[in-house]
Write a protein that holds these residues in place. Structure first.
Motif, mmCIF file in Angstrom:
data_model
loop_
_atom_site.group_PDB
_atom_site.id
_atom_site.type_symbol
_atom_site.label_atom_id
_atom_site.label_comp_id
_atom_site.label_asym_id
_atom_site.label_seq_id
_atom_site.Cartn_x
_atom_site.Cartn_y
_atom_site.Cartn_z
ATOM 1 N N ILE A 96 9.317 -31.110 -27.544
ATOM 2 C CA ILE A 96 9.855 -29.944 -27.237
ATOM 3 C C ILE A 96 9.063 -29.042 -26.455
ATOM 4 N N TYR A 97 7.693 -28.929 -26.861
ATOM 5 C CA TYR A 97 6.866 -28.288 -25.995
ATOM 6 C C TYR A 97 6.715 -28.693 -24.293
ATOM 7 N N PHE A 98 6.769 -29.963 -24.185
ATOM 8 C CA PHE A 98 6.729 -30.703 -22.870
ATOM 9 C C PHE A 98 8.032 -30.318 -22.269
ATOM 10 N N LEU A 99 9.076 -30.410 -22.963
ATOM 11 C CA LEU A 99 10.424 -30.198 -22.451
ATOM 12 C C LEU A 99 10.566 -28.854 -21.736
ATOM 13 N N PHE A 100 10.142 -27.801 -22.607
ATOM 14 C CA PHE A 100 10.202 -26.234 -22.151
ATOM 15 C C PHE A 100 9.274 -26.113 -21.262
ATOM 16 N N MET A 101 7.959 -26.635 -21.290
ATOM 17 C CA MET A 101 6.959 -26.278 -20.423
ATOM 18 C C MET A 101 7.474 -26.966 -18.982
ATOM 19 N N GLY A 102 7.918 -28.140 -19.043
ATOM 20 C CA GLY A 102 8.389 -28.782 -17.638
ATOM 21 C C GLY A 102 9.336 -28.003 -17.125
ATOM 22 N N ILE A 103 10.409 -27.345 -17.871
ATOM 23 C CA ILE A 103 11.228 -26.452 -17.328
ATOM 24 C C ILE A 103 10.630 -25.378 -16.585
ATOM 25 N N THR A 104 9.988 -24.660 -17.481
ATOM 26 C CA THR A 104 9.381 -23.491 -16.954
ATOM 27 C C THR A 104 8.576 -23.766 -15.813
ATOM 28 N N ARG A 105 7.688 -24.588 -15.721
ATOM 29 C CA ARG A 105 7.008 -24.933 -14.320
ATOM 30 C C ARG A 105 8.055 -25.171 -13.204
ATOM 31 N N ILE A 106 8.892 -26.085 -13.636
ATOM 32 C CA ILE A 106 9.940 -26.428 -12.493
ATOM 33 C C ILE A 106 10.458 -24.951 -12.002
ATOM 34 N N THR A 107 10.882 -24.150 -12.639
ATOM 35 C CA THR A 107 11.598 -22.688 -12.564
ATOM 36 C C THR A 107 10.295 -21.926 -11.595
ATOM 37 N N VAL A 108 9.235 -21.947 -12.233
ATOM 38 C CA VAL A 108 8.222 -21.054 -11.244
ATOM 39 C C VAL A 108 8.036 -21.755 -9.992
ATOM 40 N N ALA A 109 7.860 -23.070 -9.979
ATOM 41 C CA ALA A 109 7.721 -23.518 -8.598
ATOM 42 C C ALA A 109 9.022 -23.185 -7.736
ATOM 43 N N PHE A 110 10.079 -23.252 -8.329
ATOM 44 C CA PHE A 110 11.200 -23.066 -7.400
ATOM 45 C C PHE A 110 11.137 -21.348 -7.073
ATOM 46 N N ILE A 111 11.030 -20.793 -7.908
ATOM 47 C CA ILE A 111 10.826 -19.317 -7.443
ATOM 48 C C ILE A 111 9.743 -19.059 -6.434
ATOM 49 N N ASN A 112 8.717 -19.654 -6.539
ATOM 50 C CA ASN A 112 7.473 -19.403 -5.551
ATOM 51 C C ASN A 112 7.598 -20.510 -4.353
ATOM 52 N N ARG A 113 8.506 -21.086 -4.186
ATOM 53 C CA ARG A 113 8.474 -22.359 -3.174
ATOM 54 C C ARG A 113 8.058 -21.592 -1.989
ATOM 55 N N GLY A 114 7.252 -22.402 -1.022
ATOM 56 C CA GLY A 114 6.367 -21.736 0.050
ATOM 57 C C GLY A 114 5.284 -21.174 -0.079
ATOM 58 N N GLN A 115 4.989 -20.901 -1.422
ATOM 59 C CA GLN A 115 3.600 -20.413 -1.557
ATOM 60 C C GLN A 115 2.703 -21.606 -1.836
ATOM 61 N N PRO A 116 1.197 -21.216 -1.759
ATOM 62 C CA PRO A 116 0.152 -22.364 -1.968
ATOM 63 C C PRO A 116 0.397 -22.896 -3.369
ATOM 64 N N ASN A 117 0.363 -24.037 -3.618
ATOM 65 C CA ASN A 117 0.330 -24.889 -4.891
ATOM 66 C C ASN A 117 1.594 -24.843 -5.575
ATOM 67 N N ALA A 118 2.455 -24.106 -4.993
ATOM 68 C CA ALA A 118 3.913 -24.291 -5.600
ATOM 69 C C ALA A 118 4.469 -25.644 -5.843
ATOM 70 N N GLY A 119 4.140 -26.729 -4.925
ATOM 71 C CA GLY A 119 4.499 -28.121 -5.004
ATOM 72 C C GLY A 119 3.968 -28.846 -6.171
ATOM 73 N N TRP A 120 2.429 -28.480 -6.368
ATOM 74 C CA TRP A 120 1.909 -29.122 -7.360
ATOM 75 C C TRP A 120 2.301 -28.649 -8.792
ATOM 76 N N VAL A 121 2.688 -27.080 -8.857
ATOM 77 C CA VAL A 121 3.227 -26.630 -10.322
ATOM 78 C C VAL A 121 4.457 -27.356 -10.367
ATOM 79 N N GLY A 122 5.349 -27.577 -9.361
ATOM 80 C CA GLY A 122 6.699 -28.336 -9.444
ATOM 81 C C GLY A 122 6.486 -29.717 -10.009
ATOM 82 N N LEU A 123 5.622 -30.633 -9.328
ATOM 83 C CA LEU A 123 5.113 -31.799 -9.875
ATOM 84 C C LEU A 123 4.874 -31.779 -11.238
ATOM 85 N N SER A 124 3.802 -31.093 -11.743
ATOM 86 C CA SER A 124 3.346 -30.961 -13.142
ATOM 87 C C SER A 124 4.709 -30.536 -14.030
ATOM 88 N N GLY A 125 5.365 -29.908 -13.566
ATOM 89 C CA GLY A 125 6.803 -29.606 -14.403
ATOM 90 C C GLY A 125 7.784 -30.611 -14.410
#
Length: 191
Positions: free
Chosen positions: A110-139
């Motif tokens: 459950i932790y990994f599921l929600f952590m993944g969703i959260t990081r994907i959401t953060v990466a989507f919101i911050n797309r175009g910002q430095p390292n957003a792609g890495w955050v998205g990949l981690s998610g």
């Protein structure tokens, strides 16, 4: 003075020069234990459950002692209840580590599921910002691990915790080994 482009405090340099052998030893041990945990994840999972049980049992004892500093009777009772739950869960993990491993694996999934969703959401919101792609990949990777653990539950309890603990130990060992080698260079006057 600098090491690898980074300025190091003289006390840190002296500490690294003094302790590089111990750091190297601990790093190598962590890597070996991590490899064993990956090769025999069921044993590592049960060992992790027992270890967490002991931590909770000791923490529960401290919580009981701290409860008596509560400002009111209501606060005392709540703190004692929290301490009792902590002790009970700790004892349960020690006495029934396989069942504890099941619970820990479910929570981990459950932790990994929600952590993944959260990081994907953060990466989507911050797309175009430095390292957003890495955050998205981690998610995405976290989401995939969560799905894998939960889709294979309860059989994933036999390997999930041990595998992840093993990977973490290898990374920690690698980091300690790298720091130790930097300390060795400092000790020998090469940095």
């Amino acid at each position: 003075m600098e090491y690898g482009g980074a300025s190091l405090d003289p006390e840190i340099r002296a500490g690294l020069a003094r302790s590089w052998k111990a750091l190297l030893t601990i790093g190598i041990i962590a890597i070996v234990i991590g490899c064993i945990a990956i090769l025999v994840p069921a044993v590592a999972s049960v060992g992790t459950a027992i270890f967490i049980g002991w931590i909770l049992l000791i923490a529960g004892a401290f919580l009981v002692a701290a409860a008596f500093s509560a400002p009111s009777v209501g606060s005392l009772l709540l703190r004692l209840l929290w301490a009792a739950i902590t002790v009970i869960v700790g004892i349960w993990l020690i006495v029934e580590p396989h069942n504890g491993t099941l619970t820990l694996t479910f929570v981990l999934g459950i932790y990994f599921l929600f952590m993944g969703i959260t990081r994907i959401t953060v990466a989507f919101i911050n797309r175009g910002q430095p390292n957003a792609g890495w955050v998205g990949l981690s998610g995405v990777l976290g989401l995939l691990i969560g799905i894998l653990v939960l889709a294979k539950f309860p059989s994933s309890a036999d390997w999930a915790i041990g595998l992840l603990v093993g990977i973490d130990l290898i990374f920690a060992g690698w980091t300690l080994t790298s720091i130790a080698l930097a300390g060795k260079d400092i000790a020998r006057g090469r940095a």
